[in-house]
Scaffold this motif. Sequence first.
Motif, PDB file in Angstrom:
ATOM      1  N   MET A   1      16.039 -12.578   5.959  1.00  0.00           N
ATOM      2  CA  MET A   1      15.987 -11.366   6.731  1.00  0.00           C
ATOM      3  C   MET A   1      14.678 -10.639   6.385  1.00  0.00           C
ATOM      4  N   PRO A   2      13.985 -10.140   7.408  1.00  0.00           N
ATOM      5  CA  PRO A   2      12.742  -9.414   7.130  1.00  0.00           C
ATOM      6  C   PRO A   2      13.011  -8.092   6.420  1.00  0.00           C
ATOM      7  N   ASP A   3      11.998  -7.617   5.730  1.00  0.00           N
ATOM      8  CA  ASP A   3      12.125  -6.332   5.035  1.00  0.00           C
ATOM      9  C   ASP A   3      12.339  -5.204   6.033  1.00  0.00           C
ATOM     10  N   SER A   4      13.085  -4.188   5.614  1.00  0.00           N
ATOM     11  CA  SER A   4      13.299  -3.012   6.448  1.00  0.00           C
ATOM     12  C   SER A   4      11.981  -2.248   6.604  1.00  0.00           C
ATOM     13  N   ILE A   5      11.952  -1.376   7.593  1.00  0.00           N
ATOM     14  CA  ILE A   5      10.758  -0.541   7.779  1.00  0.00           C
ATOM     15  C   ILE A   5      10.512   0.313   6.543  1.00  0.00           C
ATOM     16  N   SER A   6      11.581   0.852   5.974  1.00  0.00           N
ATOM     17  CA  SER A   6      11.394   1.694   4.787  1.00  0.00           C
ATOM     18  C   SER A   6      10.840   0.876   3.622  1.00  0.00           C
ATOM     19  N   ARG A   7      11.260  -0.368   3.480  1.00  0.00           N
ATOM     20  CA  ARG A   7      10.740  -1.224   2.407  1.00  0.00           C
ATOM     21  C   ARG A   7       9.260  -1.533   2.645  1.00  0.00           C
ATOM     22  N   GLN A   8       8.902  -1.833   3.883  1.00  0.00           N
ATOM     23  CA  GLN A   8       7.504  -2.130   4.198  1.00  0.00           C
ATOM     24  C   GLN A   8       6.608  -0.929   3.913  1.00  0.00           C
ATOM     25  N   LEU A   9       7.061   0.247   4.326  1.00  0.00           N
ATOM     26  CA  LEU A   9       6.263   1.454   4.103  1.00  0.00           C
ATOM     27  C   LEU A   9       6.190   1.814   2.619  1.00  0.00           C
ATOM     28  N   ALA A  10       7.285   1.632   1.890  1.00  0.00           N
ATOM     29  CA  ALA A  10       7.285   1.913   0.449  1.00  0.00           C
ATOM     30  C   ALA A  10       6.353   0.950  -0.286  1.00  0.00           C
ATOM     31  N   ARG A  11       6.365  -0.298   0.109  1.00  0.00           N
ATOM     32  CA  ARG A  11       5.469  -1.273  -0.526  1.00  0.00           C
ATOM     33  C   ARG A  11       4.013  -0.877  -0.267  1.00  0.00           C
ATOM     34  N   PHE A  12       3.722  -0.493   0.961  1.00  0.00           N
ATOM     35  CA  PHE A  12       2.377  -0.021   1.296  1.00  0.00           C
ATOM     36  C   PHE A  12       2.006   1.190   0.447  1.00  0.00           C
ATOM     37  N   ALA A  13       2.896   2.180   0.382  1.00  0.00           N
ATOM     38  CA  ALA A  13       2.619   3.421  -0.332  1.00  0.00           C
ATOM     39  C   ALA A  13       2.443   3.190  -1.821  1.00  0.00           C
ATOM     40  N   ALA A  14       3.257   2.355  -2.400  1.00  0.00           N
ATOM     41  CA  ALA A  14       3.186   2.103  -3.844  1.00  0.00           C
ATOM     42  C   ALA A  14       1.976   1.256  -4.221  1.00  0.00           C
ATOM     43  N   GLY A  15       1.493   0.477  -3.277  1.00  0.00           N
ATOM     44  CA  GLY A  15       0.435  -0.474  -3.599  1.00  0.00           C
ATOM     45  C   GLY A  15      -0.982  -0.008  -3.374  1.00  0.00           C
ATOM     46  N   GLN A  16      -1.173   1.203  -2.890  1.00  0.00           N
ATOM     47  CA  GLN A  16      -2.515   1.688  -2.585  1.00  0.00           C
ATOM     48  C   GLN A  16      -3.138   2.395  -3.788  1.00  0.00           C
ATOM     49  N   ALA A  17      -4.423   2.245  -3.921  1.00  0.00           N
ATOM     50  CA  ALA A  17      -5.189   2.960  -4.942  1.00  0.00           C
ATOM     51  C   ALA A  17      -6.358   3.645  -4.241  1.00  0.00           C
ATOM     52  N   PHE A  18      -6.915   4.649  -4.885  1.00  0.00           N
ATOM     53  CA  PHE A  18      -8.041   5.367  -4.297  1.00  0.00           C
ATOM     54  C   PHE A  18      -9.156   4.397  -3.911  1.00  0.00           C
ATOM     55  N   GLU A  19      -9.396   3.417  -4.758  1.00  0.00           N
ATOM     56  CA  GLU A  19     -10.455   2.433  -4.513  1.00  0.00           C
ATOM     57  C   GLU A  19     -10.177   1.589  -3.271  1.00  0.00           C
ATOM     58  N   ASP A  20      -8.910   1.496  -2.856  1.00  0.00           N
ATOM     59  CA  ASP A  20      -8.547   0.724  -1.674  1.00  0.00           C
ATOM     60  C   ASP A  20      -8.831   1.471  -0.370  1.00  0.00           C
ATOM     61  N   LEU A  21      -8.996   2.790  -0.456  1.00  0.00           N
ATOM     62  CA  LEU A  21      -9.210   3.578   0.752  1.00  0.00           C
ATOM     63  C   LEU A  21     -10.611   3.333   1.295  1.00  0.00           C
ATOM     64  N   PRO A  22     -10.715   3.015   2.581  1.00  0.00           N
ATOM     65  CA  PRO A  22     -12.057   2.960   3.173  1.00  0.00           C
ATOM     66  C   PRO A  22     -12.705   4.342   3.044  1.00  0.00           C
ATOM     67  N   PRO A  23     -14.007   4.405   2.843  1.00  0.00           N
ATOM     68  CA  PRO A  23     -14.676   5.706   2.682  1.00  0.00           C
ATOM     69  C   PRO A  23     -14.358   6.695   3.806  1.00  0.00           C
ATOM     70  N   ALA A  24     -14.252   6.218   5.034  1.00  0.00           N
ATOM     71  CA  ALA A  24     -13.950   7.123   6.152  1.00  0.00           C
ATOM     72  C   ALA A  24     -12.552   7.720   6.019  1.00  0.00           C
ATOM     73  N   VAL A  25     -11.611   6.951   5.484  1.00  0.00           N
ATOM     74  CA  VAL A  25     -10.252   7.450   5.295  1.00  0.00           C
ATOM     75  C   VAL A  25     -10.216   8.488   4.172  1.00  0.00           C
TER      76      VAL A  25
END
Length: 181
Positions: A1-25
């Motif tokens: 079964m695919p991950d829920s939307i909340s799981r996908q968004l939580a994984r995205f949110a937990a996995g980001q670092a400042f260095e991952d942000l494109p400069p424009a973002v």
Amino acid sequence: MPDSISRQLARFAAGQAFEDLPPAVADKAKALALQGLVSALAGYAHPGARRIVELIKTEERTVGRGSTILVDGTRVTKAGAAFATAEMIHRGARLDVYRMLTHPGTSILPAAFVAAESAGSSGAELITALAIGYEVQARLAGDWIPSTQARGFRSSPIFGIFGAATAAGRLLGLDEDELVT
């Protein structure tokens, strides 16, 4: 079964670092934070905002733990500080927009400012959390704004809570499982 939307968004949110942000973002997140602060400064002078700030100061004052009401400087409960800040941003009328029917900053910025103060977050952590909060809200709101509005509901409070909770959760150090919850 695919991950829920909340799981996908939580994984995205937990996995980001400042260095991952494109400069424009990162620049956009900084600009949105500044826009919100300017709106709060302007809104502080509005009689409606002043009444809310005085009410919060009367009902929600705290000693020790708590958060600071922007512009005013009084320490109150975290909820009181977030509410007063949201009111000042709203009354300042320098609102950001997403698809012209949501104002993410009135939800995301107050929650993020309170969480950043509580956690002693760095500027980079705040900017990262803001970018994540805005992205989560935009992803959830996406194609649903017209149908939400057509059913008589305001899009900002429906979708804003998810951006605010994600940004605050990220600043408070929640992991993927905690963000899903």
